[in-house]
Design a protein around this motif. Structure first.
Motif, PDB file in Angstrom:
ATOM      1  N   PHE A 155      38.666  39.153  37.842  1.00  0.00           N
ATOM      2  CA  PHE A 155      38.885  40.498  37.297  1.00  0.00           C
ATOM      3  C   PHE A 155      37.898  41.480  37.896  1.00  0.00           C
ATOM      4  O   PHE A 155      38.190  42.670  38.026  1.00  0.00           O
ATOM      5  CB  PHE A 155      38.767  40.490  35.775  1.00  0.00           C
ATOM      6  N   LYS A 156      36.739  40.987  38.262  1.00  0.00           N
ATOM      7  CA  LYS A 156      35.749  41.853  38.900  1.00  0.00           C
ATOM      8  C   LYS A 156      36.255  42.297  40.268  1.00  0.00           C
ATOM      9  O   LYS A 156      36.126  43.458  40.637  1.00  0.00           O
ATOM     10  CB  LYS A 156      34.430  41.096  39.041  1.00  0.00           C
ATOM     11  N   GLN A 192      38.867  44.814  39.859  1.00  0.00           N
ATOM     12  CA  GLN A 192      38.353  45.958  39.121  1.00  0.00           C
ATOM     13  C   GLN A 192      39.108  46.189  37.829  1.00  0.00           C
ATOM     14  O   GLN A 192      39.448  47.311  37.479  1.00  0.00           O
ATOM     15  CB  GLN A 192      38.411  47.223  39.979  1.00  0.00           C
ATOM     16  N   ASN A 193      39.394  45.107  37.128  1.00  0.00           N
ATOM     17  CA  ASN A 193      40.119  45.219  35.873  1.00  0.00           C
ATOM     18  C   ASN A 193      39.130  45.045  34.724  1.00  0.00           C
ATOM     19  O   ASN A 193      38.875  43.941  34.250  1.00  0.00           O
ATOM     20  CB  ASN A 193      41.204  44.142  35.837  1.00  0.00           C
ATOM     21  N   THR A 194      38.540  46.154  34.273  1.00  0.00           N
ATOM     22  CA  THR A 194      37.474  46.067  33.273  1.00  0.00           C
ATOM     23  C   THR A 194      37.992  45.557  31.931  1.00  0.00           C
ATOM     24  O   THR A 194      37.270  44.880  31.207  1.00  0.00           O
ATOM     25  CB  THR A 194      36.814  47.438  33.060  1.00  0.00           C
ATOM     26  N   ILE A 195      39.232  45.893  31.592  1.00  0.00           N
ATOM     27  CA  ILE A 195      39.765  45.517  30.284  1.00  0.00           C
ATOM     28  C   ILE A 195      39.839  43.999  30.164  1.00  0.00           C
ATOM     29  O   ILE A 195      39.351  43.402  29.198  1.00  0.00           O
ATOM     30  CB  ILE A 195      41.140  46.167  30.069  1.00  0.00           C
ATOM     31  N   TYR A 217      38.322  41.871  32.135  1.00  0.00           N
ATOM     32  CA  TYR A 217      36.978  41.322  32.325  1.00  0.00           C
ATOM     33  C   TYR A 217      36.280  41.223  30.975  1.00  0.00           C
ATOM     34  O   TYR A 217      35.670  40.209  30.640  1.00  0.00           O
ATOM     35  CB  TYR A 217      36.189  42.214  33.275  1.00  0.00           C
ATOM     36  N   SER A 218      36.413  42.284  30.192  1.00  0.00           N
ATOM     37  CA  SER A 218      35.786  42.305  28.876  1.00  0.00           C
ATOM     38  C   SER A 218      36.354  41.210  27.974  1.00  0.00           C
ATOM     39  O   SER A 218      35.617  40.536  27.255  1.00  0.00           O
ATOM     40  CB  SER A 218      35.997  43.685  28.258  1.00  0.00           C
ATOM     41  N   LEU A 243      34.948  37.962  29.087  1.00  0.00           N
ATOM     42  CA  LEU A 243      33.541  37.875  28.706  1.00  0.00           C
ATOM     43  C   LEU A 243      33.406  37.535  27.224  1.00  0.00           C
ATOM     44  O   LEU A 243      32.609  36.684  26.828  1.00  0.00           O
ATOM     45  CB  LEU A 243      32.842  39.195  29.030  1.00  0.00           C
ATOM     46  N   SER A 244      34.232  38.187  26.399  1.00  0.00           N
ATOM     47  CA  SER A 244      34.239  37.910  24.965  1.00  0.00           C
ATOM     48  C   SER A 244      34.490  36.435  24.696  1.00  0.00           C
ATOM     49  O   SER A 244      33.774  35.791  23.926  1.00  0.00           O
ATOM     50  CB  SER A 244      35.351  38.710  24.294  1.00  0.00           C
ATOM     51  N   MET A 293      31.586  34.246  25.757  1.00  0.00           N
ATOM     52  CA  MET A 293      30.477  34.269  24.810  1.00  0.00           C
ATOM     53  C   MET A 293      30.808  33.451  23.571  1.00  0.00           C
ATOM     54  O   MET A 293      29.961  32.755  23.033  1.00  0.00           O
ATOM     55  CB  MET A 293      30.127  35.709  24.408  1.00  0.00           C
TER      56      MET A 293
END
Lengths: 525, 220
Positions: A465-466, A469-472, A474-475, A478-479, A482
């Protein structure tokens, strides 16, 4: 003598060394703009199949029953593909409409039209055609540009109606009516582009009455202009321009009735201004609307979610470009849309075809200006044909070039289509296959990342995703990552720690405040 | 409180004590800045170290902030000299503009006082900024507001300390401090403008001399 032998040997050697191996290749390399705006090479998405000229096309002579060539096209202006895969060519220079069926045999040539006992002919230079195929009807709307009229007829040339200059509002009465490309909606309302009309699309009712100008973008005022407008009188405000002067170069309709228009004169300053916009800055990006998708109300609803907005060429002056080196923006002259909202725009400047998906992601770039099969000289029209094939009409060659997707192209289109149809797993599989074929394809990383995300490989998904460039997403990854690391309550732990620090600080401050109340200020500031 | 004070007292003239004084100063700005100037609780050496940390902060922010909060950084184009120049340059510009103006406006602080006070005022940016840069790597979009909040806290805190520092160092009233701060920012802009103008004129002059040289050299 020895010298001569040496020279001969050397020459022979050079012949062997320098002999170019013969190979067949496409007339140019395909390329792709990566996330950094760099043109990187890509596999060819489409391969050249054949060129159709008027000379090659055969038609049965009704009298002799023999097949005869229809003769070359002369400055053809427009090409339309009907629902039954027949191709309609506006052969402007020969003042005729040629109808070619699926087997590439000419079934009809329309050059005479019968209207109330008269026989009408087209003027050379007709520019627009729409094939109305709804409710079992099949009718033609032809823009007879230089005769200032639109001819509405059936397939045998029997004219139903003729639409002339509408009683348009807000335009100088002396202005002549030169209808160019047009589309017609199911209810028979016409949306046409007028040569020399710069107020957007001319919308006309089914009876030919003027409805409105449609789809011109409203002027966006800068801060200084807003202040000036606040200070000016009503009359001055009335007189100022309300719409950006826009002369669209082409108009097309998709299968759901949405209208797409293309524009070829871009504002250089705004063009550069959009490069650093994020995909969610839709209002900033719509300022450089090389392509617009219009809602019923005329608002621009095209999604520009790609890393760059759909403006065609990003590097507009590239000294390393394949010859001929053309500088400047892409000049879009036509657009064609598939059933699954992938659209291809044709750039006359460099003879390129740019394909974007519904989200505005760049999929393919190919095509070139050259005198070679599969290259163009003056391309004017493009259309999807038999599904995903593309046909391009070249005005100067008077020919139609047919391209069909390569394995790579078909995989990308398949992935987009599967996503559109809701088959997400198939789509992700295909995107991974695309990455095997072209690791520079930025969009594919989103698909591959989703696949990894689904499989539980969150770090791998984050890396993908990086790249895309797909930030949504990626988040999201990441969630999940974690959660995997420290359980389901990461946010609570994080916020809890912060809250604890805050509470301790407040307690300390309140203690100090109590001390202050007791002892007063120890030291004067 | 008493413990910290005692600790600081024991180390008051060491560099360590002067650096640790930051933690007192950021919570008690008026008291702290007074002591900084009059009780020599800080030093220029410590201030320089704090400015160094500010540069490190700006480098870490660029290089190590999580992708979500720094999406356009490619991971390699960091230029340490650039970061150094912008951070230190802006800081020195502030100090010089501050000094130039307050000298004319009955300020009591010397350039050294201004330098030390301003450097200590930037401490919250470093104290919040460096951990936040690393933490942002594990903060998904749901925590974006927290990230923004902490960032703003750092900026506002440092800004407030800047004002308090200027006020205490020059013995100004609050109104006068705010007015002076605005004028300082204008003065900074003027200085940058003059610098650019000067640079431009010089480069044109040099360009002219070079072209005259080539004109003559190529002719004879």
């Amino acid at each position: 003598m020895l010298k001569r032998i040496a020279v001969t040997a050397f020459a022979l050697l050079m012949c062997i060394i320098l002999a170019a191996p013969a190979f067949a290749a496409a007339p140019m390399q395909s390329y792709y703009y990566n996330a950094g705006g760099l043109a990187v090479s890509a596999p060819m998405p489409y391969s050249f199949v054949k060129e159709i000229t008027g000379e090659d096309l055969m038609m049965k002579n009704p009298e002799t029953g023999e097949m005869e060539s229809i003769g070359n096209f002369k400055n053809p202006g427009e090409l339309v593909v009907g629902k039954d895969n027949s191709i309609y060519v506006v052969d402007s220079g020969n003042a005729r409409i040629v109808v070619i069926n699926e087997d590439l045999v000419v079934t009809k040539i329309l050059s005479e039209f019968y209207y109330k006992g008269e026989t009408l002919t087209l003027n050379t230079g007709a520019q627009g055609l729409y094939v109305y195929e709804y409710d079992g009807k099949k009718e033609l709307y032809i823009s007879d540009t230089d005769n200032n009229r639109i001819i509405h007829c059936d397939m045998d040339g029997n004219v139903k109606n003729i639409y002339t200059k509408p009683d348009w509002i807000g335009v100088n009465d002396d202005q002549a009516f030169y209808p160019a490309r047009l589309v017609v909606d199911r209810a028979g309302r016409m949306y046409l582009l007028g040569r020399t009309v710069n107020r957007g699309v001319i919308k006309m009712g089914a009876d030919g009455s003027f409805d409105s100008f449609y789809g011109a973008p409203p002027v966006v005022y800068s801060f200084a202009e807003k202040i000036w407008r606040a200070l000016s009188t009503d009359a001055m405000r009335q007189a100022s321009i309300q719409y950006v002067p826009t002369e669209y170069s082409s108009i097309s309709m998709d299968s759901r009735g949405f209208i797409y228009v293309t524009q070829s004169d871009l504002n250089r300053k705004e063009f550069y201004g959009t490069f650093y916009t994020t995909p969610d800055a839709s209002s900033a990006r719509s300022q450089v609307a090389a392509v617009r998708k219009l809602s019923l109300a005329g608002a621009d609803i095209l999604v520009r979610g790609g890393i760059f907005p759909p403006v065609g060429e990003i590097t507009i002056l590239d000294i390393n470009a394949y010859s001929p080196i053309a500088a400047g923006f892409s000049l879009f002259t036509d657009i064609s849309i598939t059933d699954y909202d992938v659209y291809t725009v044709l750039d006359r400047n460099r003879g390129r075809l740019f394909t974007y998906d519904a989200e505005g992601n760049l999929l393919f770039i190919f095509g070139n200006v050259a005198s070679q099969d599969g290259a163009f000289m003056f391309p004017v029209a493009v259309s999807y044909y038999k599904g995903d094939q593309l046909i391009v009409l070249d005005q100067q060659y008077g020919s139609i070039q047919v391209f069909s997707p390569t394995d790579y192209g078909a995989t990308v289109l398949g992935a987009v289509k599967a996503y559109h149809d809701g088959e997400y797993e198939l789509s992700e599989e295909l995107w991974e296959k695309v990455l095997d074929l072209n690791s520079n394809m930025t969009v594919a990383y989103t698909g591959a990342g989703k696949s990894k995300f689904r499989a539980g490989d969150y770090t791998g998904a984050m890396a993908d995703f990086k790249v895309s460039q797909n930030t949504i997403y990626y988040s999201k990854a990441l969630s999940e990552y974690m959660k995997q690391l420290i359980g389901n309550s990461f946010s609570y732990i994080f916020l809890g720690a912060l809250a604890l620090a805050l509470v301790m600080w407040i307690l300390r401050m309140s203690k100090r405040f109590r001390a202050f109340l007791k002892d007063g200020v120890k030291k004067v500031m | 409180m008493a413990k910290i004070a005692a600790y600081s007292y024991a180390h008051r003239n060491t560099l360590k004590g002067q650096l640790l004084f930051v933690f007192h100063l950021i919570f008690h700005p008026f008291d702290g800045f007074w002591d900084l100037k009059h009780e020599h609780r800080g030093s220029r050496k410590a201030a320089t170290i704090l400015i160094g940390l500010l540069v490190v902060n700006s480098i870490i922010k660029t290089q190590f902030t999580g992708y979500l909060y720094n999406p356009y950084y490619d991971g390699i184009s960091l230029n340490i000299f650039n970061e150094f120049a912008t951070t230190v340059g802006t800081f020195l510009l502030w100090c010089i503009a501050n000094w130039s103006l307050t000298t004319l406006m009955d300020g009591e602080g010397s350039l050294g006082d201004i330098y030390v006070a301003s450097a200590y005022a930037m401490a919250p940016t470093v104290i919040i900024g460096i951990p936040l840069a690393f933490l942002s790597n594990i903060m998904p979009n749901e925590l974006a507001d927290v990230y923004m909040l902490l960032n703003s806290v750092a900026v506002i805190w440092s800004g407030g300390l800047m004002l308090a520092g200027t006020m205490v160092v020059h013995q100004y009233t609050m109104t006068r401090t705010v007015l002076t701060a605005i004028l300082i920012v204008v003065a900074m802009a003027v200085m940058v403008f003059l610098g650019l103008l000067f640079f431009n004129l010089i480069s044109q002059l040099v360009g002219f001399v070079i072209s005259v040289y080539w004109e003559i050299a190529l002719r004879y």
